[in-house]
Scaffold this motif. Sequence first.
Motif, PDB file in Angstrom:
ATOM      1  N   ALA A 292     -19.720  41.311   3.824  1.00 15.52           N
ATOM      2  CA  ALA A 292     -18.432  41.996   3.819  1.00 15.52           C
ATOM      3  C   ALA A 292     -18.572  43.456   4.223  1.00 15.52           C
ATOM      4  N   ALA A 293     -19.666  44.094   3.791  1.00 13.43           N
ATOM      5  CA  ALA A 293     -19.903  45.496   4.159  1.00 13.43           C
ATOM      6  C   ALA A 293     -20.073  45.632   5.669  1.00 13.43           C
ATOM      7  N   PHE A 294     -20.813  44.700   6.265  1.00 12.72           N
ATOM      8  CA  PHE A 294     -20.984  44.762   7.719  1.00 12.72           C
ATOM      9  C   PHE A 294     -19.666  44.521   8.440  1.00 12.72           C
ATOM     10  N   LEU A 295     -18.870  43.561   7.930  1.00  9.38           N
ATOM     11  CA  LEU A 295     -17.567  43.316   8.548  1.00  9.38           C
ATOM     12  C   LEU A 295     -16.680  44.563   8.451  1.00  9.38           C
ATOM     13  N   SER A 296     -16.733  45.261   7.320  1.00 13.17           N
ATOM     14  CA  SER A 296     -15.945  46.474   7.145  1.00 13.17           C
ATOM     15  C   SER A 296     -16.347  47.538   8.164  1.00 13.17           C
ATOM     16  N   VAL A 297     -17.677  47.732   8.318  1.00 13.01           N
ATOM     17  CA  VAL A 297     -18.170  48.726   9.284  1.00 13.01           C
ATOM     18  C   VAL A 297     -17.800  48.306  10.701  1.00 13.01           C
ATOM     19  N   ALA A 298     -17.942  47.007  10.997  1.00 14.36           N
ATOM     20  CA  ALA A 298     -17.592  46.508  12.330  1.00 14.36           C
ATOM     21  C   ALA A 298     -16.112  46.742  12.628  1.00 14.36           C
ATOM     22  N   VAL A 344     -13.707  40.495  -1.175  1.00 18.19           N
ATOM     23  CA  VAL A 344     -14.558  41.060  -0.132  1.00 18.19           C
ATOM     24  C   VAL A 344     -14.052  40.719   1.268  1.00 18.19           C
ATOM     25  N   LEU A 345     -13.353  39.609   1.406  1.00 18.27           N
ATOM     26  CA  LEU A 345     -12.813  39.245   2.716  1.00 18.27           C
ATOM     27  C   LEU A 345     -11.672  40.163   3.149  1.00 18.27           C
ATOM     28  N   THR A 346     -10.906  40.650   2.198  1.00 15.43           N
ATOM     29  CA  THR A 346      -9.641  41.300   2.542  1.00 15.43           C
ATOM     30  C   THR A 346      -9.645  42.825   2.439  1.00 15.43           C
ATOM     31  N   THR A 347     -10.549  43.394   1.634  1.00 16.24           N
ATOM     32  CA  THR A 347     -10.436  44.831   1.363  1.00 16.24           C
ATOM     33  C   THR A 347     -10.558  45.689   2.619  1.00 16.24           C
ATOM     34  N   SER A 348     -11.438  45.309   3.548  1.00 16.94           N
ATOM     35  CA  SER A 348     -11.647  46.153   4.730  1.00 16.94           C
ATOM     36  C   SER A 348     -10.396  46.258   5.591  1.00 16.94           C
ATOM     37  N   ILE A 349      -9.569  45.216   5.599  1.00 18.69           N
ATOM     38  CA  ILE A 349      -8.364  45.232   6.424  1.00 18.69           C
ATOM     39  C   ILE A 349      -7.136  45.647   5.621  1.00 18.69           C
ATOM     40  N   ILE A 350      -7.092  45.241   4.356  1.00 23.67           N
ATOM     41  CA  ILE A 350      -5.903  45.497   3.537  1.00 23.67           C
ATOM     42  C   ILE A 350      -5.808  46.950   3.082  1.00 23.67           C
ATOM     43  N   MET A 351      -6.941  47.554   2.715  1.00 21.30           N
ATOM     44  CA  MET A 351      -6.896  48.885   2.107  1.00 21.30           C
ATOM     45  C   MET A 351      -6.236  49.953   2.980  1.00 21.30           C
ATOM     46  N   PRO A 352      -6.502  50.003   4.304  1.00 25.24           N
ATOM     47  CA  PRO A 352      -5.782  51.006   5.108  1.00 25.24           C
ATOM     48  C   PRO A 352      -4.264  50.833   5.063  1.00 25.24           C
TER      49      PRO A 352
END
Length: 433
Positions: A292-298, A344-352
């Motif tokens: 999930a961390a890598f997906l967030s950075v990507a 972990v799947l959603t935080t990188s896209i949802i948080m912004p």
Amino acid sequence: MSEILIVFFLLVALIAMLASGVWVAFALTITGVISMLALSSAPIGPILATTVWGHSHSWALAALPMFILMGEILLRSRLSDDMFTGLAPWLGRLPGRLLHVNVFGCAIFAAVSGSSAATAATIGKMSIPELTKRGYPESLILGTLAGSATLGLLIPPSIILIVYGVATEQSIARLFIAGVLPGLMLVSMFAGYVMFIALTKPDFFPAVSEKFSFLEKIKASMSLLPVLALIAGVIGSIYAGIASPTDAAAVGVVLSVVLAWWNKSLSIKMLKDSLMGATITSCMIAFILAGAAFLSVAMGFTGIPRNLAAWIGSFELPPYALLAALTVFFIILGCFLDGISVVVLTTSIIMPMVESVGIDPLWFGIYLVIVVEMSQITPPVGFNLFVIQGLTGINILRIAKAALPFFSLLLVAVVLITMFPEIVTALPDLMNN
């Protein structure tokens, strides 16, 4: 429009991989690689290596395996028997009587385990045979257990709150404190529902068969003292500012071993099984977090979250409308994935998106956990349903039907914290002052 098509393609690819049985961590990593190949010229190998390393040696993350180990040790101890002995005499005269053992027992175990599934298994193996033998209705036995066990996700120390805190860089101690009042609110709602049923349908419940004097109740309560000492040692040290969540987790492991020794359930085999169970669970979660961390950075390199947030912002949706849409989205997603994977799947896209409409990330963490709690009792992938099915052999749809009123109560709780966010923020703000 091209951004939306790319997001749709990535989402379809991710769902296809998950549906075909690819591990969640691999699916997240592959999705990140695809997005970077399509939209960025950044070097994938070095970014993957530095991201995985950077997110794997987080000090805050060290609390995770220790809290899991603490829960595994307590799961194999005689804690559930001690809690029934200590709680039952006090609940015999309350409307709903011993059904409240499920509610309050789950609340107590949630405060020392951090796991919804462990809470369901520990309390269920004790309460289901006892309550069935005494003639309580099956639907309420199953429903109170399935619903109340979800408290393991919210009442600190919560494993999923640690995951959310690490994924979104929020203070884990503040998240723990923010979960206290919503957790107590849910305990009150669940107990209130049981009392309402008992008062409106008294024929559903067996007659009072045992009476205890006040001294007998006090004597029975002695069996709760070790559990309360464990809660005070772990949670109290965090709230008092004496220890960080990681330090408190280490204290919890030591105290859980002492507690297991105290009630004569400690053995080499028990410790070996606990360590193996904790290792398997911890590795699974750490692996998922790394992906999930890598997906967030990507996603950051591609600019998708920023552009998606701007696109949603162009609709000028009020926060309530966005939360309503996200609630439906998370409930549907929770029907197919476990709670940690949802986070972990959603935080990188949802948080912004969430931050763009002015929603407090701390409040959103508690909101997200309550919604994820709902997914624990929804088929086909409701973990609590699987645990209870394993304990009873009852059809999972029957268990889900019994848990439906508690699903509704969780939905009401989401509405309440949305209308009155102070339920979540009051204690963290008080801690800061």
